[in-house]
Design a protein around this motif. Structure first.
Motif, PDB file in Angstrom:
ATOM      1  N   THR A  43       0.835  -1.208   0.000  1.00  0.00           N
ATOM      2  CA  THR A  43       0.000   0.000   0.000  1.00  0.00           C
ATOM      3  C   THR A  43       0.866   1.253   0.000  1.00  0.00           C
ATOM      4  O   THR A  43       0.527   2.246  -0.651  1.00  0.00           O
ATOM      5  CB  THR A  43      -0.931   0.009   1.226  1.00  0.00           C
ATOM      6  N   ASP A  44       1.983   1.229   0.714  1.00  0.00           N
ATOM      7  CA  ASP A  44       2.924   2.354   0.637  1.00  0.00           C
ATOM      8  C   ASP A  44       3.375   2.557  -0.814  1.00  0.00           C
ATOM      9  O   ASP A  44       3.429   3.680  -1.317  1.00  0.00           O
ATOM     10  CB  ASP A  44       4.150   2.091   1.518  1.00  0.00           C
ATOM     11  N   ALA A 118      10.614   9.245  -2.388  1.00  0.00           N
ATOM     12  CA  ALA A 118      10.575   8.194  -1.362  1.00  0.00           C
ATOM     13  C   ALA A 118      11.990   7.686  -1.116  1.00  0.00           C
ATOM     14  O   ALA A 118      12.331   6.542  -1.443  1.00  0.00           O
ATOM     15  CB  ALA A 118       9.658   7.059  -1.799  1.00  0.00           C
ATOM     16  N   PRO A 119      12.861   8.537  -0.561  1.00  0.00           N
ATOM     17  CA  PRO A 119      14.259   8.137  -0.368  1.00  0.00           C
ATOM     18  C   PRO A 119      14.423   6.943   0.568  1.00  0.00           C
ATOM     19  O   PRO A 119      15.461   6.286   0.549  1.00  0.00           O
ATOM     20  CB  PRO A 119      14.906   9.400   0.224  1.00  0.00           C
ATOM     21  N   GLY A 120      13.391   6.658   1.370  1.00  0.00           N
ATOM     22  CA  GLY A 120      13.486   5.516   2.277  1.00  0.00           C
ATOM     23  C   GLY A 120      13.093   4.201   1.630  1.00  0.00           C
ATOM     24  O   GLY A 120      13.188   3.142   2.256  1.00  0.00           O
ATOM     25  N   VAL A 247       6.216  16.504  -0.257  1.00  0.00           N
ATOM     26  CA  VAL A 247       7.064  16.769   0.910  1.00  0.00           C
ATOM     27  C   VAL A 247       6.645  15.892   2.083  1.00  0.00           C
ATOM     28  O   VAL A 247       7.487  15.300   2.785  1.00  0.00           O
ATOM     29  CB  VAL A 247       6.997  18.268   1.293  1.00  0.00           C
ATOM     30  N   ASP A 248       5.325  15.779   2.293  1.00  0.00           N
ATOM     31  CA  ASP A 248       4.828  14.913   3.365  1.00  0.00           C
ATOM     32  C   ASP A 248       5.265  13.468   3.148  1.00  0.00           C
ATOM     33  O   ASP A 248       5.659  12.768   4.086  1.00  0.00           O
ATOM     34  CB  ASP A 248       3.300  14.986   3.447  1.00  0.00           C
ATOM     35  N   SER A 253       8.296   8.681   4.351  1.00  0.00           N
ATOM     36  CA  SER A 253       9.032   7.509   3.904  1.00  0.00           C
ATOM     37  C   SER A 253      10.198   7.184   4.828  1.00  0.00           C
ATOM     38  O   SER A 253      10.728   6.069   4.813  1.00  0.00           O
ATOM     39  CB  SER A 253       9.548   7.722   2.475  1.00  0.00           C
ATOM     40  N   LEU A 254      10.617   8.157   5.632  1.00  0.00           N
ATOM     41  CA  LEU A 254      11.716   7.947   6.576  1.00  0.00           C
ATOM     42  C   LEU A 254      11.215   7.432   7.924  1.00  0.00           C
ATOM     43  O   LEU A 254      12.018   7.081   8.782  1.00  0.00           O
ATOM     44  CB  LEU A 254      12.488   9.257   6.761  1.00  0.00           C
TER      45      LEU A 254
END
Length: 511
Positions: A43-44, A118-120, A247-248, A253-254
Protein backbone atom coordinates in the motif's frame (compact mmCIF):
# COMPACT_ATOMS: atom_id res chain seq x y z
CA UNK A 1 -26.96 15.72 -26.00
CA UNK A 2 -29.06 18.58 -24.78
CA UNK A 3 -26.90 20.83 -22.66
CA UNK A 4 -29.74 21.98 -20.46
CA UNK A 5 -28.87 24.57 -17.84
CA UNK A 6 -29.32 23.47 -14.26
CA UNK A 7 -30.19 25.84 -11.41
CA UNK A 8 -27.51 26.63 -8.86
CA UNK A 9 -29.40 24.84 -6.08
CA UNK A 10 -30.11 21.80 -8.22
CA UNK A 11 -26.50 21.74 -9.43
CA UNK A 12 -25.15 21.79 -5.89
CA UNK A 13 -27.60 19.06 -4.88
CA UNK A 14 -26.72 16.85 -7.88
CA UNK A 15 -23.00 17.23 -7.28
CA UNK A 16 -23.50 16.59 -3.58
CA UNK A 17 -25.43 13.35 -4.18
CA UNK A 18 -23.06 12.12 -6.89
CA UNK A 19 -20.03 13.04 -4.80
CA UNK A 20 -21.52 11.28 -1.79
CA UNK A 21 -22.08 8.13 -3.85
CA UNK A 22 -18.56 8.40 -5.24
CA UNK A 23 -17.13 8.86 -1.74
CA UNK A 24 -19.05 5.81 -0.53
CA UNK A 25 -17.59 3.77 -3.37
CA UNK A 26 -14.20 5.33 -2.67
CA UNK A 27 -14.37 4.16 0.89
CA UNK A 28 -15.43 0.70 -0.19
CA UNK A 29 -12.26 0.78 -2.27
CA UNK A 30 -10.14 1.99 0.64
CA UNK A 31 -11.72 -0.57 2.97
CA UNK A 32 -10.90 -3.37 0.53
CA UNK A 33 -7.32 -2.12 0.15
CA UNK A 34 -6.97 -1.97 3.93
CA UNK A 35 -8.57 -5.41 4.30
CA UNK A 36 -6.43 -7.12 1.67
CA UNK A 37 -3.09 -5.38 2.23
CA UNK A 38 -3.25 -3.45 5.54
CA UNK A 39 -0.72 -0.69 6.21
CA UNK A 40 2.22 -2.46 4.64
CA UNK A 41 4.77 -2.27 1.81
CA UNK A 42 2.33 -2.82 -1.07
CA UNK A 43 0.00 0.00 0.00
CA UNK A 44 2.92 2.35 0.64
CA UNK A 45 4.20 1.51 -2.88
CA UNK A 46 0.80 2.04 -4.49
CA UNK A 47 0.40 5.46 -2.91
CA UNK A 48 3.86 6.55 -4.06
CA UNK A 49 3.26 5.14 -7.57
CA UNK A 50 0.13 7.24 -8.02
CA UNK A 51 1.89 10.52 -7.24
CA UNK A 52 3.49 11.26 -10.64
CA UNK A 53 0.52 10.40 -12.93
CA UNK A 54 -2.03 11.89 -10.53
CA UNK A 55 0.10 15.00 -10.00
CA UNK A 56 0.59 15.70 -13.69
CA UNK A 57 -3.03 14.85 -14.50
CA UNK A 58 -4.29 16.94 -11.60
CA UNK A 59 -2.18 19.88 -12.72
CA UNK A 60 -3.44 19.80 -16.30
CA UNK A 61 -7.02 18.71 -15.64
CA UNK A 62 -7.62 21.09 -12.75
CA UNK A 63 -6.05 24.05 -14.51
CA UNK A 64 -7.87 23.39 -17.79
CA UNK A 65 -11.22 23.05 -16.06
CA UNK A 66 -10.74 26.20 -14.00
CA UNK A 67 -9.40 28.44 -16.75
CA UNK A 68 -11.56 27.24 -19.59
CA UNK A 69 -14.90 27.75 -17.84
CA UNK A 70 -14.17 31.44 -17.46
CA UNK A 71 -12.77 31.89 -20.98
CA UNK A 72 -15.52 29.85 -22.64
CA UNK A 73 -18.23 31.88 -20.89
CA UNK A 74 -16.53 35.15 -21.80
CA UNK A 75 -16.10 34.11 -25.44
CA UNK A 76 -19.71 32.93 -25.68
CA UNK A 77 -21.04 36.17 -24.12
CA UNK A 78 -18.99 38.45 -26.38
CA UNK A 79 -18.71 36.58 -29.70
CA UNK A 80 -21.35 33.86 -29.71
CA UNK A 81 -21.46 30.12 -29.21
CA UNK A 82 -19.76 29.10 -32.48
CA UNK A 83 -16.66 31.18 -31.69
CA UNK A 84 -16.55 29.68 -28.21
CA UNK A 85 -16.68 26.15 -29.64
CA UNK A 86 -14.03 26.97 -32.22
CA UNK A 87 -11.73 27.89 -29.35
CA UNK A 88 -12.70 24.74 -27.47
CA UNK A 89 -11.70 22.55 -30.41
CA UNK A 90 -8.34 24.28 -30.75
CA UNK A 91 -7.59 23.92 -27.04
CA UNK A 92 -8.63 20.26 -27.15
CA UNK A 93 -6.22 19.36 -29.97
CA UNK A 94 -3.30 21.26 -28.49
CA UNK A 95 -3.92 19.67 -25.10
CA UNK A 96 -3.88 16.20 -26.65
CA UNK A 97 -0.45 16.84 -28.17
CA UNK A 98 1.03 18.14 -24.92
CA UNK A 99 -0.50 15.36 -22.83
CA UNK A 100 0.88 12.60 -25.06
CA UNK A 101 4.32 14.22 -24.97
CA UNK A 102 4.14 14.56 -21.17
CA UNK A 103 3.25 10.88 -20.87
CA UNK A 104 6.34 9.77 -22.81
CA UNK A 105 8.58 12.05 -20.76
CA UNK A 106 7.00 10.74 -17.55
CA UNK A 107 7.99 7.17 -18.42
CA UNK A 108 11.61 8.30 -18.56
CA UNK A 109 11.43 10.30 -15.34
CA UNK A 110 9.51 7.82 -13.18
CA UNK A 111 12.51 5.93 -11.65
CA UNK A 112 14.24 9.16 -10.68
CA UNK A 113 10.98 10.67 -9.39
CA UNK A 114 10.16 7.71 -7.14
CA UNK A 115 13.67 7.68 -5.66
CA UNK A 116 13.44 11.43 -5.04
CA UNK A 117 10.07 11.44 -3.28
CA UNK A 118 10.57 8.19 -1.36
CA UNK A 119 14.26 8.14 -0.37
CA UNK A 120 13.49 5.52 2.28
CA UNK A 121 12.20 3.01 -0.32
CA UNK A 122 14.43 0.05 -1.10
CA UNK A 123 13.93 -3.45 -2.54
CA UNK A 124 10.30 -4.56 -2.65
CA UNK A 125 8.70 -1.16 -2.05
CA UNK A 126 10.78 0.48 -4.80
CA UNK A 127 10.11 -2.30 -7.34
CA UNK A 128 6.36 -2.28 -6.66
CA UNK A 129 6.18 1.50 -6.98
CA UNK A 130 7.86 1.44 -10.39
CA UNK A 131 5.69 -1.42 -11.72
CA UNK A 132 2.45 0.29 -10.71
CA UNK A 133 3.61 3.68 -11.96
CA UNK A 134 4.40 2.37 -15.45
CA UNK A 135 0.97 0.72 -15.74
CA UNK A 136 -0.95 3.82 -14.58
CA UNK A 137 0.94 6.44 -16.61
CA UNK A 138 -1.36 6.52 -19.71
CA UNK A 139 -4.18 7.77 -17.49
CA UNK A 140 -2.49 11.17 -17.72
CA UNK A 141 -3.84 11.71 -21.26
CA UNK A 142 -7.43 10.78 -20.42
CA UNK A 143 -7.52 12.73 -17.16
CA UNK A 144 -6.22 15.87 -18.84
CA UNK A 145 -8.86 15.77 -21.59
CA UNK A 146 -11.51 14.85 -19.02
CA UNK A 147 -10.84 18.16 -17.29
CA UNK A 148 -11.50 20.06 -20.52
CA UNK A 149 -14.75 18.18 -21.20
CA UNK A 150 -15.91 18.85 -17.64
CA UNK A 151 -15.09 22.54 -18.03
CA UNK A 152 -17.21 22.85 -21.18
CA UNK A 153 -20.19 21.16 -19.54
CA UNK A 154 -19.88 23.24 -16.39
CA UNK A 155 -19.75 26.39 -18.52
CA UNK A 156 -23.27 25.47 -19.64
CA UNK A 157 -24.12 24.82 -15.98
CA UNK A 158 -24.51 21.11 -16.71
CA UNK A 159 -23.21 19.15 -13.74
CA UNK A 160 -25.16 15.90 -13.61
CA UNK A 161 -23.34 13.85 -16.25
CA UNK A 162 -19.77 14.80 -15.19
CA UNK A 163 -20.69 14.09 -11.56
CA UNK A 164 -22.23 10.72 -12.38
CA UNK A 165 -19.35 9.76 -14.66
CA UNK A 166 -17.07 10.10 -11.64
CA UNK A 167 -18.83 7.12 -10.06
CA UNK A 168 -17.42 4.86 -12.75
CA UNK A 169 -13.82 5.27 -11.59
CA UNK A 170 -14.34 3.71 -8.18
CA UNK A 171 -16.64 1.05 -9.63
CA UNK A 172 -13.92 -0.14 -12.03
CA UNK A 173 -11.19 -0.02 -9.42
CA UNK A 174 -13.28 -1.95 -6.89
CA UNK A 175 -14.17 -4.58 -9.50
CA UNK A 176 -10.57 -5.13 -10.51
CA UNK A 177 -9.32 -5.02 -6.96
CA UNK A 178 -11.78 -7.73 -5.96
CA UNK A 179 -10.99 -9.83 -9.02
CA UNK A 180 -7.21 -9.48 -8.70
CA UNK A 181 -6.92 -9.20 -4.91
CA UNK A 182 -4.05 -11.70 -4.93
CA UNK A 183 -2.27 -9.61 -7.59
CA UNK A 184 -2.11 -6.06 -6.22
CA UNK A 185 -0.10 -4.61 -9.11
CA UNK A 186 -2.68 -5.74 -11.68
CA UNK A 187 -5.76 -5.06 -9.54
CA UNK A 188 -4.78 -1.55 -8.44
CA UNK A 189 -3.09 -0.35 -11.64
CA UNK A 190 -5.42 -1.65 -14.35
CA UNK A 191 -8.49 -0.84 -12.26
CA UNK A 192 -7.26 2.74 -12.07
CA UNK A 193 -6.63 2.90 -15.83
CA UNK A 194 -10.00 1.49 -16.87
CA UNK A 195 -11.87 3.73 -14.43
CA UNK A 196 -10.28 6.85 -15.93
CA UNK A 197 -10.88 5.62 -19.50
CA UNK A 198 -14.56 4.97 -18.73
CA UNK A 199 -15.06 8.52 -17.42
CA UNK A 200 -13.37 9.94 -20.49
CA UNK A 201 -15.48 7.97 -22.96
CA UNK A 202 -18.79 8.93 -21.31
CA UNK A 203 -18.11 12.68 -21.61
CA UNK A 204 -16.44 12.36 -25.01
CA UNK A 205 -19.46 10.76 -26.67
CA UNK A 206 -21.89 13.06 -24.86
CA UNK A 207 -20.14 16.19 -26.15
CA UNK A 208 -19.60 14.73 -29.60
CA UNK A 209 -23.37 14.49 -30.04
CA UNK A 210 -23.66 18.18 -29.25
CA UNK A 211 -20.78 19.49 -31.38
CA UNK A 212 -18.32 17.69 -33.69
CA UNK A 213 -14.66 17.87 -32.69
CA UNK A 214 -13.39 18.25 -36.27
CA UNK A 215 -11.64 21.40 -37.43
CA UNK A 216 -8.28 22.99 -37.98
CA UNK A 217 -5.17 22.64 -35.84
CA UNK A 218 -3.67 25.81 -34.45
CA UNK A 219 -1.12 26.59 -31.77
CA UNK A 220 -1.53 30.36 -32.04
CA UNK A 221 -5.29 30.80 -31.69
CA UNK A 222 -6.05 33.72 -29.30
CA UNK A 223 -8.11 31.63 -26.89
CA UNK A 224 -5.35 28.99 -26.74
CA UNK A 225 -2.73 31.65 -26.00
CA UNK A 226 -4.91 33.12 -23.25
CA UNK A 227 -5.58 29.64 -21.87
CA UNK A 228 -1.87 28.86 -21.51
CA UNK A 229 -1.13 32.27 -20.00
CA UNK A 230 -3.82 31.86 -17.37
CA UNK A 231 -3.00 28.20 -16.81
CA UNK A 232 0.65 28.80 -16.01
CA UNK A 233 0.05 30.38 -12.59
CA UNK A 234 -2.58 27.74 -11.81
CA UNK A 235 -0.16 24.99 -12.80
CA UNK A 236 2.35 26.49 -10.42
CA UNK A 237 -0.29 26.92 -7.72
CA UNK A 238 -1.67 23.41 -8.11
CA UNK A 239 1.89 22.16 -8.23
CA UNK A 240 2.43 23.79 -4.86
CA UNK A 241 -0.43 21.72 -3.49
CA UNK A 242 1.07 18.54 -4.87
CA UNK A 243 4.48 19.57 -3.60
CA UNK A 244 2.94 19.71 -0.14
CA UNK A 245 1.85 16.11 -0.62
CA UNK A 246 5.24 15.10 -1.97
CA UNK A 247 7.06 16.77 0.91
CA UNK A 248 4.83 14.91 3.37
CA UNK A 249 5.57 11.61 1.60
CA UNK A 250 9.31 12.29 1.67
CA UNK A 251 9.25 12.81 5.42
CA UNK A 252 6.84 9.89 5.93
CA UNK A 253 9.03 7.51 3.90
CA UNK A 254 11.72 7.95 6.58
CA UNK A 255 9.28 6.88 9.32
CA UNK A 256 8.27 3.24 10.05
CA UNK A 257 6.66 1.12 7.32
CA UNK A 258 2.94 1.84 7.03
CA UNK A 259 3.20 5.52 7.95
CA UNK A 260 2.47 6.69 4.38
CA UNK A 261 -0.60 4.46 4.29
CA UNK A 262 -1.83 5.70 7.68
CA UNK A 263 -1.47 9.33 6.61
CA UNK A 264 -3.24 8.59 3.34
CA UNK A 265 -6.23 6.90 5.00
CA UNK A 266 -6.51 9.72 7.55
CA UNK A 267 -6.38 12.35 4.81
CA UNK A 268 -9.03 10.46 2.82
CA UNK A 269 -11.38 10.55 5.78
CA UNK A 270 -10.79 14.27 6.26
CA UNK A 271 -11.52 14.84 2.58
CA UNK A 272 -15.01 13.32 2.84
CA UNK A 273 -16.70 16.57 3.99
CA UNK A 274 -14.42 18.64 1.75
CA UNK A 275 -15.39 16.61 -1.29
CA UNK A 276 -19.05 16.43 -0.36
CA UNK A 277 -19.63 20.07 0.47
CA UNK A 278 -16.59 22.14 -0.53
CA UNK A 279 -16.22 20.69 -4.01
CA UNK A 280 -19.98 20.51 -4.61
CA UNK A 281 -20.64 24.14 -3.67
CA UNK A 282 -17.45 25.45 -5.28
CA UNK A 283 -18.07 23.65 -8.56
CA UNK A 284 -21.72 24.70 -8.65
CA UNK A 285 -21.13 28.42 -8.00
CA UNK A 286 -18.07 28.86 -10.25
CA UNK A 287 -19.93 29.33 -13.58
CA UNK A 288 -22.32 31.81 -11.92
CA UNK A 289 -19.38 33.60 -10.34
CA UNK A 290 -17.60 33.90 -13.69
CA UNK A 291 -20.78 35.19 -15.34
CA UNK A 292 -21.28 37.87 -12.67
CA UNK A 293 -17.66 39.01 -13.06
CA UNK A 294 -18.02 39.16 -16.85
CA UNK A 295 -21.19 41.26 -16.50
CA UNK A 296 -19.75 43.46 -13.75
CA UNK A 297 -22.35 42.53 -11.13
CA UNK A 298 -20.02 42.83 -8.14
CA UNK A 299 -22.76 43.39 -5.56
CA UNK A 300 -24.43 40.13 -6.57
CA UNK A 301 -21.02 38.45 -6.48
CA UNK A 302 -20.47 39.58 -2.88
CA UNK A 303 -23.81 38.13 -1.85
CA UNK A 304 -23.19 34.86 -3.70
CA UNK A 305 -19.76 34.44 -2.11
CA UNK A 306 -21.02 35.25 1.39
CA UNK A 307 -23.95 32.85 1.16
CA UNK A 308 -21.82 30.10 -0.39
CA UNK A 309 -19.19 30.33 2.33
CA UNK A 310 -21.82 30.31 5.06
CA UNK A 311 -23.60 27.35 3.47
CA UNK A 312 -20.34 25.44 3.35
CA UNK A 313 -19.50 26.09 7.01
CA UNK A 314 -23.01 25.01 8.02
CA UNK A 315 -21.87 21.47 7.19
CA UNK A 316 -18.10 21.67 7.61
CA UNK A 317 -17.98 22.93 11.22
CA UNK A 318 -20.00 20.03 12.70
CA UNK A 319 -18.05 17.55 10.54
CA UNK A 320 -14.81 18.96 11.91
CA UNK A 321 -15.96 18.64 15.50
CA UNK A 322 -17.10 15.08 14.86
CA UNK A 323 -13.70 14.04 13.51
CA UNK A 324 -11.94 15.71 16.44
CA UNK A 325 -14.08 13.94 19.08
CA UNK A 326 -14.34 10.41 17.62
CA UNK A 327 -11.34 9.94 15.29
CA UNK A 328 -10.40 6.47 16.55
CA UNK A 329 -13.97 5.19 16.40
CA UNK A 330 -14.26 6.51 12.83
CA UNK A 331 -11.08 4.80 11.62
CA UNK A 332 -11.99 1.63 13.48
CA UNK A 333 -15.38 1.37 11.78
CA UNK A 334 -14.03 2.18 8.33
CA UNK A 335 -10.78 0.23 8.18
CA UNK A 336 -10.04 -2.09 11.11
CA UNK A 337 -10.47 -5.52 9.59
CA UNK A 338 -8.27 -8.08 7.87
CA UNK A 339 -4.68 -6.89 7.65
CA UNK A 340 -5.53 -3.48 9.11
CA UNK A 341 -4.90 -4.11 12.81
CA UNK A 342 -5.56 -2.00 15.98
CA UNK A 343 -2.04 -0.54 15.82
CA UNK A 344 -2.72 0.80 12.30
CA UNK A 345 -6.04 2.17 13.58
CA UNK A 346 -4.30 4.07 16.37
CA UNK A 347 -1.66 5.60 14.09
CA UNK A 348 -4.25 6.62 11.50
CA UNK A 349 -6.62 8.09 14.11
CA UNK A 350 -3.83 10.24 15.51
CA UNK A 351 -3.13 11.64 12.04
CA UNK A 352 -6.85 12.22 11.42
CA UNK A 353 -7.20 14.35 14.57
CA UNK A 354 -4.50 16.76 13.43
CA UNK A 355 -5.67 16.80 9.82
CA UNK A 356 -9.18 17.70 11.01
CA UNK A 357 -7.90 20.91 12.61
CA UNK A 358 -7.42 22.41 9.15
CA UNK A 359 -10.64 21.08 7.62
CA UNK A 360 -12.69 24.34 7.69
CA UNK A 361 -9.85 26.26 6.06
CA UNK A 362 -9.06 23.71 3.35
CA UNK A 363 -12.76 23.25 2.49
CA UNK A 364 -13.34 27.01 2.31
CA UNK A 365 -10.44 27.38 -0.14
CA UNK A 366 -12.62 25.54 -2.67
CA UNK A 367 -14.88 28.62 -2.81
CA UNK A 368 -12.35 31.40 -2.18
CA UNK A 369 -10.07 30.18 -4.97
CA UNK A 370 -12.94 30.03 -7.47
CA UNK A 371 -13.67 33.74 -7.02
CA UNK A 372 -10.05 34.65 -7.83
CA UNK A 373 -10.21 32.45 -10.93
CA UNK A 374 -13.50 34.07 -11.97
CA UNK A 375 -11.60 37.38 -12.05
CA UNK A 376 -9.00 35.54 -14.15
CA UNK A 377 -6.52 36.28 -11.37
CA UNK A 378 -4.51 33.10 -11.22
CA UNK A 379 -1.38 34.72 -9.81
CA UNK A 380 -2.54 35.71 -6.31
CA UNK A 381 -3.48 32.18 -5.16
CA UNK A 382 -0.10 30.97 -6.47
CA UNK A 383 1.89 33.52 -4.51
CA UNK A 384 0.04 32.72 -1.30
CA UNK A 385 0.31 28.99 -2.01
CA UNK A 386 4.08 29.23 -2.36
CA UNK A 387 4.26 30.93 1.03
CA UNK A 388 2.07 28.15 2.44
CA UNK A 389 4.38 25.51 0.94
CA UNK A 390 7.43 27.11 2.55
CA UNK A 391 5.56 27.19 5.84
CA UNK A 392 4.56 23.53 5.49
CA UNK A 393 8.14 22.40 4.77
CA UNK A 394 9.48 24.32 7.76
CA UNK A 395 6.79 22.97 10.06
CA UNK A 396 7.32 19.41 8.78
CA UNK A 397 11.01 19.58 9.59
CA UNK A 398 10.27 21.09 13.00
CA UNK A 399 7.33 18.95 14.12
CA UNK A 400 8.27 15.53 12.72
CA UNK A 401 11.07 15.19 15.26
CA UNK A 402 8.83 15.41 18.29
CA UNK A 403 5.43 14.38 16.87
CA UNK A 404 6.37 11.96 14.03
CA UNK A 405 3.38 11.43 11.65
CA UNK A 406 1.17 13.64 13.85
CA UNK A 407 3.51 16.55 13.18
CA UNK A 408 3.18 16.07 9.41
CA UNK A 409 -0.62 16.20 9.68
CA UNK A 410 -0.52 19.26 11.94
CA UNK A 411 1.84 21.07 9.56
CA UNK A 412 -0.59 20.48 6.69
CA UNK A 413 -3.47 21.93 8.72
CA UNK A 414 -1.56 25.00 9.88
CA UNK A 415 -0.39 25.85 6.36
CA UNK A 416 -3.97 25.47 5.03
CA UNK A 417 -5.25 27.86 7.71
CA UNK A 418 -2.56 30.38 6.79
CA UNK A 419 -3.37 30.21 3.06
CA UNK A 420 -7.10 30.62 3.67
CA UNK A 421 -6.75 33.63 5.97
CA UNK A 422 -4.47 35.49 3.56
CA UNK A 423 -6.62 34.80 0.50
CA UNK A 424 -9.85 35.57 2.33
CA UNK A 425 -8.60 38.96 3.48
CA UNK A 426 -7.22 39.77 0.02
CA UNK A 427 -10.55 38.89 -1.57
CA UNK A 428 -12.53 40.87 1.00
CA UNK A 429 -10.55 43.99 0.13
CA UNK A 430 -10.88 43.41 -3.60
CA UNK A 431 -14.65 43.05 -3.41
CA UNK A 432 -14.99 46.04 -1.12
CA UNK A 433 -16.50 43.87 1.59
CA UNK A 434 -18.54 40.67 1.62
CA UNK A 435 -21.45 41.59 3.84
CA UNK A 436 -19.33 40.70 6.84
CA UNK A 437 -21.78 41.68 9.55
CA UNK A 438 -24.57 39.54 8.15
CA UNK A 439 -22.15 36.67 7.55
CA UNK A 440 -20.75 36.92 11.08
CA UNK A 441 -24.23 37.09 12.61
CA UNK A 442 -25.23 33.84 10.92
CA UNK A 443 -21.90 32.15 11.60
CA UNK A 444 -22.38 32.84 15.32
CA UNK A 445 -25.61 30.84 15.19
CA UNK A 446 -23.87 27.98 13.39
CA UNK A 447 -20.99 28.08 15.87
CA UNK A 448 -23.39 27.96 18.83
CA UNK A 449 -25.18 24.95 17.35
CA UNK A 450 -21.81 23.28 16.72
CA UNK A 451 -20.62 23.80 20.31
CA UNK A 452 -23.85 22.33 21.72
CA UNK A 453 -23.53 19.43 19.27
CA UNK A 454 -19.93 18.83 20.42
CA UNK A 455 -21.05 18.50 24.04
CA UNK A 456 -23.83 16.12 22.99
CA UNK A 457 -21.42 13.96 20.95
CA UNK A 458 -18.86 13.89 23.75
CA UNK A 459 -21.50 12.47 26.11
CA UNK A 460 -22.47 9.79 23.58
CA UNK A 461 -18.91 8.90 22.60
CA UNK A 462 -18.65 5.78 24.84
CA UNK A 463 -21.56 4.23 22.93
CA UNK A 464 -19.94 4.61 19.49
CA UNK A 465 -18.77 0.99 19.40
CA UNK A 466 -19.47 -1.28 16.48
CA UNK A 467 -21.45 -0.37 13.38
CA UNK A 468 -24.79 -0.07 15.16
CA UNK A 469 -23.42 2.05 17.99
CA UNK A 470 -21.36 4.28 15.71
CA UNK A 471 -24.18 4.93 13.25
CA UNK A 472 -26.61 5.45 16.12
CA UNK A 473 -24.38 8.04 17.79
CA UNK A 474 -23.60 9.86 14.54
CA UNK A 475 -27.26 9.82 13.50
CA UNK A 476 -28.50 11.09 16.87
CA UNK A 477 -25.86 13.83 16.85
CA UNK A 478 -26.81 14.90 13.32
CA UNK A 479 -30.49 15.09 14.29
CA UNK A 480 -29.61 17.09 17.40
CA UNK A 481 -27.57 19.54 15.31
CA UNK A 482 -30.38 19.80 12.75
CA UNK A 483 -32.90 20.67 15.47
CA UNK A 484 -30.58 23.36 16.80
CA UNK A 485 -30.20 24.84 13.31
CA UNK A 486 -33.97 24.89 12.85
CA UNK A 487 -34.31 26.68 16.18
CA UNK A 488 -31.52 29.23 15.62
CA UNK A 489 -32.46 29.78 11.93
CA UNK A 490 -29.28 31.00 10.20
CA UNK A 491 -30.05 32.04 6.60
CA UNK A 492 -28.14 29.04 5.20
CA UNK A 493 -30.24 26.72 7.34
CA UNK A 494 -33.42 28.29 6.01
CA UNK A 495 -32.14 27.74 2.47
CA UNK A 496 -31.52 24.06 3.19
CA UNK A 497 -35.07 23.70 4.53
CA UNK A 498 -36.41 25.43 1.43
CA UNK A 499 -34.47 23.09 -0.87
CA UNK A 500 -35.65 20.10 1.17
CA UNK A 501 -39.29 21.15 0.75
CA UNK A 502 -38.86 21.61 -3.00
CA UNK A 503 -37.18 18.21 -3.29
CA UNK A 504 -39.91 16.52 -1.26
CA UNK A 505 -42.57 18.17 -3.42
CA UNK A 506 -40.80 17.06 -6.58
CA UNK A 507 -40.56 13.45 -5.39
CA UNK A 508 -44.23 13.42 -4.35
CA UNK A 509 -45.28 14.76 -7.75
CA UNK A 510 -43.22 12.08 -9.50
CA UNK A 511 -45.02 9.41 -7.48
Amino acid sequence: MNLRKESLTRAAFVILVATFASRVLGFVREILIAHFFGARAVTDSYLVATILPSTLAGLVSGALTTVFISLFIEEREKHGEEKAWEGARVVLRASLVYLVAATFVSYLLLPYFVRAIAPGFQGERLALSLSMGYLMMPSLVFLGLLGLFTGIMNAYQVFTLPALAGLLYNTCLISFLWWARSYPVVGLSLGHMLGVLGQFLILFFALRKRKPFGGRWSFSHPILVRTWKLMLPILVGTGVGYLNLIVDRIFASLLPVGTITALNFAFRVREIPTGLFGSAIGQAVYPSTSLKVTRGKIEELRDLFSRSLEGLLLFILPATVGLLIIPRETIQILFERGAFDPHATGVTAQALFFYALGLPASASLQIVGQVFYAFQDTATPVKVGVMGLAMNIALNALLVRSMAHRGLALATSLSAIFIFLVLFETLRRRLGGIGGRELLRNLKKIALATVCMAAFLFLLRPYARGWAGYLGVVGATAVFYGVLILFLRPRSGEKVVEVGKKLAGFLLRRK
